[in-house]
Design an enzyme around this catalytic site. Structure first.
Site, PDB file in Angstrom:
ATOM      1  N   TYR A 261       0.866  -1.188   0.000  1.00  0.00           N
ATOM      2  CA  TYR A 261       0.000   0.000   0.000  1.00  0.00           C
ATOM      3  C   TYR A 261       0.895   1.229   0.000  1.00  0.00           C
ATOM      4  O   TYR A 261       1.898   1.287   0.717  1.00  0.00           O
ATOM      5  CB  TYR A 261      -0.880   0.004   1.259  1.00  0.00           C
ATOM      6  CG  TYR A 261      -1.755   1.231   1.384  1.00  0.00           C
ATOM      7  CD1 TYR A 261      -3.034   1.255   0.826  1.00  0.00           C
ATOM      8  CD2 TYR A 261      -1.297   2.368   2.051  1.00  0.00           C
ATOM      9  CE1 TYR A 261      -3.830   2.377   0.925  1.00  0.00           C
ATOM     10  CE2 TYR A 261      -2.090   3.500   2.152  1.00  0.00           C
ATOM     11  CZ  TYR A 261      -3.356   3.496   1.594  1.00  0.00           C
ATOM     12  OH  TYR A 261      -4.140   4.609   1.682  1.00  0.00           O
TER      13      TYR A 261
ATOM     14  N   GLU B 268      -3.276   7.685  -4.002  1.00  0.00           N
ATOM     15  CA  GLU B 268      -3.144   6.353  -3.393  1.00  0.00           C
ATOM     16  C   GLU B 268      -2.917   5.281  -4.458  1.00  0.00           C
ATOM     17  O   GLU B 268      -3.588   5.283  -5.487  1.00  0.00           O
ATOM     18  CB  GLU B 268      -4.435   6.037  -2.619  1.00  0.00           C
ATOM     19  CG  GLU B 268      -4.446   4.679  -1.952  1.00  0.00           C
ATOM     20  CD  GLU B 268      -5.825   4.368  -1.355  1.00  0.00           C
ATOM     21  OE1 GLU B 268      -6.017   4.664  -0.165  1.00  0.00           O
ATOM     22  OE2 GLU B 268      -6.685   3.837  -2.073  1.00  0.00           O
TER      23      GLU B 268
END
Ligand code: GDP
Ligand code: MN
Length: 403
Positions: A116, A204
């Site tokens: 992530y 993101e």
């Protein structure tokens, strides 16, 4: 403002982040041919892996069954048909789900490990912060809740930006090996640059992945296979290229309608419609309605200079919502004149009719003229009550809806 994944992938790719090739489509009829084009672009033969992905402004698609791996034109078509004819319900959508109008068909990749990576602004430290985890993928929310130590954070200096040594150190801490370290840190640097250049509020990549080792890439490859960007609306005026990415079909219909009249409308999930002027008064109104046991269905801020026509449109929007069982008008007239509001109440009553209880509290500029307009129209608006102050108004409207 939010954009779709396929648009976010293009931004990443332009910034030098490796992203598998893909193509957006709006019809299942194009899925087969698009599958073939995408796998060949990726250097895969027929039977190559591709992924069909719903393009909606919400995550959790994988778990909802709206990210599907396919290995043929037929499978791609079937996945596309399913996604375009079913609403997607995930943890991030309203209970009734979202309609899917666009799909991305992208080359699929084999995944060794998912990471992530994101940048957002940390208001506490008043800095942008790089957030990363070696436990990326569809369960990142659970990782953050149950194992917060697995989430690494690196503050970004407001003037110097992300430094290469910070990115390298973070890549090592995440466990990237060999050539992956430089690939991962370059992606972090590119993401940090994009975040500032494009005035993002969130950038993101989840997951950032490493592919298995191959003869061509003995250390595997680091790739972005999902991306999400949110932009600061207040900075949109300096990004023509981003304004073009706006997809109105993903926005709330009433919020768009209000925007066209210069009004700010926010949909909430209660049953009291609130027409107010000014953001501060809107917040105070929400608070006091809640305090009295009620729940706002929305708030519509008519601001300072709205015309009678715009305010009338505001009432039309509020009354078009079936969830609204009572309406509270709370105006403290400064620049906004109370008589304009009162006239709009009368217009809306004539045109749409207030079938639900209406509580009006007016104070400030031209309040006497406003009260007179409402008094004169009393017989035409039988559900209307006047309140003496905000507390009285909130109490009356909550009682009226049975809260
Ligand atoms: P999200 O659930 O909306 O965040 O959608 P993602 O694009 O992140 O996809 C969800 C999950 O599907 C990923 O975490 C991967 O595990 C899997 N996935 C997506 N694309 C691929 C792919 O090309 N190959 C493989 N093997 N899995 C993929
Ligand atoms: Mn994802």
């Amino acid at each position: 403002m939010k954009i779709h994944e396929y648009q976010a992938r293009a931004l990443l790719s332009d910034a030098g982040v490796p992203v598998p090739p893909g193509q957006m489509i709006e019809s299942a009829d194009l899925a087969g041919a698009t599958y073939k084009r995408v796998v060949s672009e990726a250097g895969l033969g027929d039977g190559g892996l591709a992924v069909v992905k719903a393009q909606v402004h919400a995550g959790g698609r994988g778990k909802a069954g709206f990210v599907k791996l396919v290995r043929s034109a037929e499978e791609a078509t079937e996945a596309a048909r399913f996604m375009l004819s079913n609403r997607m319900v995930s943890a991030q959508t309203p209970p009734e789900g979202l309609e899917v109008n666009r799909l991305l068909i992208a080359a699929g990749v084999d995944i060794e490990k998912e990471y992530y990576l994101a940048i957002t602004t940390d208001r506490g430290s008043r800095k942008n912060v790089l957030i990363a985890s070696a436990e990326g993928g569809v369960d990142i929310e659970e990782v953050a809740a149950k194992n917060p130590d697995a989430i690494l954070k690196e503050p970004i200096h407001p003037h110097l930006g992300l430094q290469p040594h910070q990115a390298m150190a973070l890549a090592y801490r995440l466990g990237f090996q060999g050539k992956q370290v430089r690939q991962a840190s370059s992606i972090m640097m590119a993401l940090a640059k994009l975040f500032v250049e494009k005035d993002c509020s969130l950038a993101e990549i989840n997951p950032l992945i490493v592919t298995p080792a191959s003869a061509e890439h003995p250390d595997g490859q680091v790739l972005a296979i999902d991306a999400k960007f949110n932009f600061d609306d207040n900075a949109m005026f300096r990004h023509k290229e981003l304004q073009e990415l706006f997809d109105p079909s993903e926005e709330n219909e009433n919020e768009l309608r209000a925007g066209r009249f210069g009004l700010s409308y926010i949909q909430l999930d209660g049953n009291i419609g609130c027409l107010v002027n000014g953001a501060g008064l809107a917040m105070a109104t929400m608070d006091i309605v809640k305090h009295c046991g009620g729940t706002p269905a929305n708030f519509l801020d008519v601001g300072g200079g709205a015309s009678e026509e715009a305010v009338t449109e505001g009432f039309r929007i509020i009354l078009s919502d079936n969830a609204v069982q009572g309406v509270l008008v709370n105006i403290f007239g400064g620049i906004m004149r109370c008589d304009v509001i009162a006239q709009a109440v009368v217009n809306a009553a004539k045109e749409v009719g207030f079938k639900v209880p209406l509580v009006v509290r007016l104070e400030g500029t031209n309040v006497e003229a406003g009260r007179k307009i409402l008094d004169d129209a009393k017989s035409e608006i039988p559900t209307m009550q006047s309140a003496t102050d905000l507390a009285d108004a909130a109490k009356r409207v909550c009682e009226a809806v049975g809260a």
